[in-house]
Design a protein around this motif. Structure first.
Motif, PDB file in Angstrom:
ATOM      1  N   LYS A   3       0.863  -1.170   0.000  1.00 35.23           N
ATOM      2  CA  LYS A   3       0.000   0.000   0.000  1.00 35.23           C
ATOM      3  C   LYS A   3       0.912   1.237   0.000  1.00 35.23           C
ATOM      4  O   LYS A   3       1.870   1.298   0.759  1.00 35.23           O
ATOM      5  CB  LYS A   3      -0.824  -0.031   1.292  1.00 35.23           C
ATOM      6  CG  LYS A   3      -1.886   1.023   1.376  1.00 35.23           C
ATOM      7  CD  LYS A   3      -2.744   0.728   2.600  1.00 35.23           C
ATOM      8  CE  LYS A   3      -3.504   1.945   3.066  1.00 35.23           C
ATOM      9  NZ  LYS A   3      -2.658   3.020   3.575  1.00 35.23           N
ATOM     10  N   PRO A   4       0.616   2.200  -0.882  1.00 36.75           N
ATOM     11  CA  PRO A   4       1.528   3.349  -0.925  1.00 36.75           C
ATOM     12  C   PRO A   4       1.499   4.158   0.372  1.00 36.75           C
ATOM     13  O   PRO A   4       0.456   4.332   0.988  1.00 36.75           O
ATOM     14  CB  PRO A   4       1.031   4.170  -2.102  1.00 36.75           C
ATOM     15  CG  PRO A   4      -0.297   3.655  -2.447  1.00 36.75           C
ATOM     16  CD  PRO A   4      -0.425   2.272  -1.908  1.00 36.75           C
ATOM     17  N   GLN A   7       0.984   9.085  -1.798  1.00 36.13           N
ATOM     18  CA  GLN A   7       0.348   8.948  -3.102  1.00 36.13           C
ATOM     19  C   GLN A   7       0.061  10.350  -3.624  1.00 36.13           C
ATOM     20  O   GLN A   7      -0.807  11.045  -3.096  1.00 36.13           O
ATOM     21  CB  GLN A   7      -0.957   8.173  -2.919  1.00 36.13           C
ATOM     22  CG  GLN A   7      -1.515   7.609  -4.173  1.00 36.13           C
ATOM     23  CD  GLN A   7      -2.606   6.596  -3.879  1.00 36.13           C
ATOM     24  OE1 GLN A   7      -3.011   6.404  -2.705  1.00 36.13           O
ATOM     25  NE2 GLN A   7      -3.108   5.941  -4.898  1.00 36.13           N
ATOM     26  N   GLU A   9      -1.216  12.714  -6.582  1.00 31.54           N
ATOM     27  CA  GLU A   9      -2.076  12.600  -7.757  1.00 31.54           C
ATOM     28  C   GLU A   9      -2.258  13.951  -8.408  1.00 31.54           C
ATOM     29  O   GLU A   9      -2.752  14.888  -7.767  1.00 31.54           O
ATOM     30  CB  GLU A   9      -3.456  12.067  -7.340  1.00 31.54           C
ATOM     31  CG  GLU A   9      -3.502  10.569  -7.148  1.00 31.54           C
ATOM     32  CD  GLU A   9      -4.790  10.174  -6.448  1.00 31.54           C
ATOM     33  OE1 GLU A   9      -5.842  10.787  -6.742  1.00 31.54           O
ATOM     34  OE2 GLU A   9      -4.727   9.277  -5.595  1.00 31.54           O
ATOM     35  N   SER A  29       2.023  12.753 -10.884  1.00 35.33           N
ATOM     36  CA  SER A  29       1.492  11.688 -10.036  1.00 35.33           C
ATOM     37  C   SER A  29       2.570  10.653  -9.792  1.00 35.33           C
ATOM     38  O   SER A  29       3.276  10.268 -10.722  1.00 35.33           O
ATOM     39  CB  SER A  29       0.312  10.985 -10.714  1.00 35.33           C
ATOM     40  OG  SER A  29      -0.660  11.914 -11.114  1.00 35.33           O
ATOM     41  N   ASN A  31       3.701   7.310  -6.641  1.00 37.46           N
ATOM     42  CA  ASN A  31       3.496   6.643  -5.356  1.00 37.46           C
ATOM     43  C   ASN A  31       4.834   6.258  -4.767  1.00 37.46           C
ATOM     44  O   ASN A  31       5.759   5.940  -5.493  1.00 37.46           O
ATOM     45  CB  ASN A  31       2.726   5.335  -5.531  1.00 37.46           C
ATOM     46  CG  ASN A  31       1.336   5.579  -6.057  1.00 37.46           C
ATOM     47  OD1 ASN A  31       0.771   6.636  -5.821  1.00 37.46           O
ATOM     48  ND2 ASN A  31       0.811   4.609  -6.779  1.00 37.46           N
ATOM     49  N   ALA A  33       5.993   3.478  -1.798  1.00 42.90           N
ATOM     50  CA  ALA A  33       5.577   2.479  -0.816  1.00 42.90           C
ATOM     51  C   ALA A  33       6.503   2.537   0.388  1.00 42.90           C
ATOM     52  O   ALA A  33       7.616   3.063   0.297  1.00 42.90           O
ATOM     53  CB  ALA A  33       5.617   1.091  -1.450  1.00 42.90           C
TER      54      ALA A  33
END
Lengths: 333, 334
Positions: A3-4, A7, A9, A29, A31, A33
């Motif tokens: 799951k990042p 994040q 965007e 955008s 990510n 982790a």
């Protein structure tokens, strides 16, 4: 994939200047982790530093304006937080180190005063606990005689040692994410090697995620697993480090890789990227790279390519990315 | 007798630059010398490039400035085209400035913001070609701008109207104006974006071929220095600790400092980076205000032995290289 942790965007940042509106970050955008290292490469003006300053709420507004996007960190959008809320996250959960340690350290305070402020504020340490912790951190980053040197002022340290102090400070609250903006650019190569090794060790031991911003493709290859390349405020390519260096899909990435002489020698004449980096207040139409691009086709001049998946688990913003990748495989062999 | 063509263009012998300092309290002052350059020797032929590498403070820029007499050398000989020039007065130095020029790292700081490009590049012509009239100068400046890849019509523009790479071209045009044979390039591309660096390097190489220029190329970027140089000297604490033809030095480094320096350079290839053996030196570059009885690198050297701390090793030829490869290490042969 995990799951990042962070994040980002569609981040958009503008600057209002005398020359008009400059779109410094234009729909970025990415990510990160937990425990991962993401490299962001680009030249001056590509928006790599502004992106990260915006996420951390460190851009002076005005002249900067965040006109769109989200930066989700642990379920909260950093872009909407108030300064007091951000202060609780900055330093504690997300830490930063910058290129020039002399301008990021307060010359009037001893290292002890600067290091203990953080842990007293964020972790509620007593003065005694905070000082012990500061010495432990300095030892961890390899500063000799840490117990004595903690009472020195920044100017009493060399450039490499100051950067170690910065790293000790950044990591003293065990952040989940470290943003390192050109952390070794001001340092000599032998000191750079020490600092990179230090960041790698700390990351392995503490599981900190790292965003490394750099213009040096060598440093990025050394430290990162996943990398993004920015040009004129946008990410133009993103992929695993192995893919990016062996089979870039964007002509700008390929241009950067082949314009550098190799340490192993044997290069003929160097192959620069033609032209100049763009003026952000007068961006070219279509793809911002098209005036400098050897692969340019008519479509590039009128339409801006979107960042789309490549067949190799990366993303590239180029209409002719297949041709670029094919050329790269031949040339970068 | 040596024929003029055989004599090196530049010969530097045992060059030293020591800066006196005083520190401590008013009543217990401590005097000493910063040994910025401490016995540097090299020679350079027409059309050749010598690269000087080393970390900040190793004395590479001071060496250049001392050869150019911008800082008077404390000791040593500098011969330009066979004539001794070390320590000459500014007036006596003037004719030699036509032979030797310099370009600087920071194209923003080394151009006067109040002068047009035409004046910046034309200024040296005023001094060295007093017979040339205004129009002749303008024509010459336009020729120089064209030569460095700038539009000659930019004559009346100011430095701020140019990008970093273009400004560096202006600096090169200014250096070329007097028709030099030798140019000292002090970190000429390190302030520029990666995509622009190669443009300037190619320009320098083209000019070298066209004009038979010799360069002393000072940089910390070891890949670039290998690319552009015929010979490379590695400096540490004011001395050349190893010097050799470029390919030989990079393929077969003998001094432990050169080995460490080369292994520390990050390479833009993740597969190589993962498997590379890196020699990580401990500690910082030591201070040039101390006198070292032994090898100045001894404190950081991974291969240090007892004798290294007793007497300083001399720069000596490596057997089998006809002395073109020299290193200052007792164990360079091992």
């Amino acid at each position: 994939m995990h799951k990042p942790l962070l994040q980002v965007e569609d981040l958009r940042v503008e600057f209002h200047t005398d020359d008009g509106v400059v779109r410094a970050v234009d729909g970025v955008s990415f990510n990160v982790a937990a425990g991962e290292t993401l490299g962001i490469a680009g030249e001056s003006g590509s928006g790599k530093s502004v992106t990260n300053l915006a996420i951390l709420g460190l851009l002076p507004r005005p002249p900067a304006r965040i006109v769109g996007g989200r930066a989700m960190f642990d379920g909260r959008d950093l872009l909407t937080l108030s300064q007091p809320e951000l202060r609780r996250i900055r330093g504690r959960r997300v830490a930063m180190i910058f290129q020039d340690p002399m301008t990021s350290l307060n010359p009037l305070l001893t290292v002890a005063e600067q290091l203990t402020e953080m842990t007293r504020l964020h972790l509620g340490h007593t003065p005694r606990q905070a000082l012990d912790h500061a010495v432990t951190m300095l030892e961890k980053v390899g500063i000799p005689a840490a117990g004595r040197r903690v009472h020195d002022y920044p100017h009493q340290f060399s450039g490499g040692m100051r950067q170690r102090v910065m790293i000790a400070m950044a990591l003293s609250c065990k952040p989940d994410l470290l943003i390192a903006d050109e952390p070794t650019t001001a340092l000599d190569v032998t000191i750079q090697a020490q600092i990179l090794e230090l960041i790698r060790d700390l990351q392995r031991d503490e599981g900190t995620a790292v965003v490394l911003i750099t213009h040096d493709l060598g440093v990025m290859a050394n430290l990162c697993r996943r990398v993004a390349v920015m040009y004129a405020g946008r990410i133009v390519e993103e992929s695993s480090v192995d893919e990016l260096y062996s089979r870039p899909h964007h002509p700008y990435t390929l241009g950067l890789l082949r314009s550098r002489p190799r340490l192993s020698g044997g290069d003929g004449r160097l192959r620069p990227i033609d032209g100049q980096p763009p003026d952000l207040s007068r961006l070219p139409s279509g793809c911002a790279f098209h005036p400098r691009c050897p692969f340019v086709v008519d479509r590039c001049r009128v339409e801006r390519p979107a960042l789309l998946p490549t067949p190799f688990e990366g993303r590239a913003a180029c209409f002719v990315s297949k041709e670029v990748a094919a050329a790269a495989e031949v040339e970068l062999d | 007798m040596i024929k003029a063509s055989d004599a090196p263009l530049l010969e530097v012998r045992d060059l030293k630059v020591h800066f006196p300092f005083r520190r401590g309290s008013l009543f217990r002052p401590e005097h000493g010398f910063i040994r910025a350059v401490d016995g540097v020797s090299f020679s350079l032929r027409e059309g050749e490039t010598l690269g000087l590498v080393g970390e900040s403070g190793c004395g590479k820029s001071t060496t250049a400035r001392a050869v150019l007499n911008l800082i008077p050398p404390t000791f040593g000989e500098v011969c330009l085209e066979g004539e001794p020039i070390a320590g000459l007065s500014d007036t006596a130095m003037l004719p030699h400035r036509q032979t030797m020029q310099m370009i600087f790292q920071d194209p923003f700081a080394s151009l006067n913001p109040r002068m047009t490009v035409g004046r910046i590049v034309g200024e040296p012509l005023k001094i060295f070609r007093p017979g040339m009239d205004r129009e002749g100068r303008a024509v010459e400046v336009m020729r120089l701008l064209d030569m460095v890849g700038l539009n000659p019509r930019f004559l009346n523009r100011y430095p701020h109207e140019f990008s970093g790479g273009q400004r560096q071209r202006i600096g090169i045009a200014r250096a070329l104006a007097v028709g030099p044979k030798l140019i000292f390039c002090d970190e000429p591309v390190s302030a520029l974006d990666v995509s622009i660096q190669a443009q300037i390097v190619n320009l320098l190489e083209d000019l070298q071929t066209q004009l038979k220029l010799a360069y002393v190329f000072i940089a910390h970027d070891l890949s670039l220095v290998r690319h552009i140089s015929d010979m490379v000297g590695v400096m540490y604490l004011g001395r050349i600790v190893e010097i050799a033809p470029a390919d030989e030095l990079y393929r077969n480094p003998r001094h432990p400092y050169t080995k460490a320096l080369l292994s520390a350079v990050p390479v833009a290839d993740p597969q190589i980076e993962r498997t590379r053996q890196r020699i990580v030196l401990t500690g910082d570059v030591p201070s040039p205000d101390r006198v070292y009885p032994g090898c100045p690198f001894a404190d950081r050297c991974p291969q240090v032995r007892d004798e290294c701390r007793k007497s300083p090793p001399k720069l000596e030829g490596i057997a089998g290289t006809a002395d073109v490869h020299q290193a200052a290490c007792f164990f360079a042969r091992d």
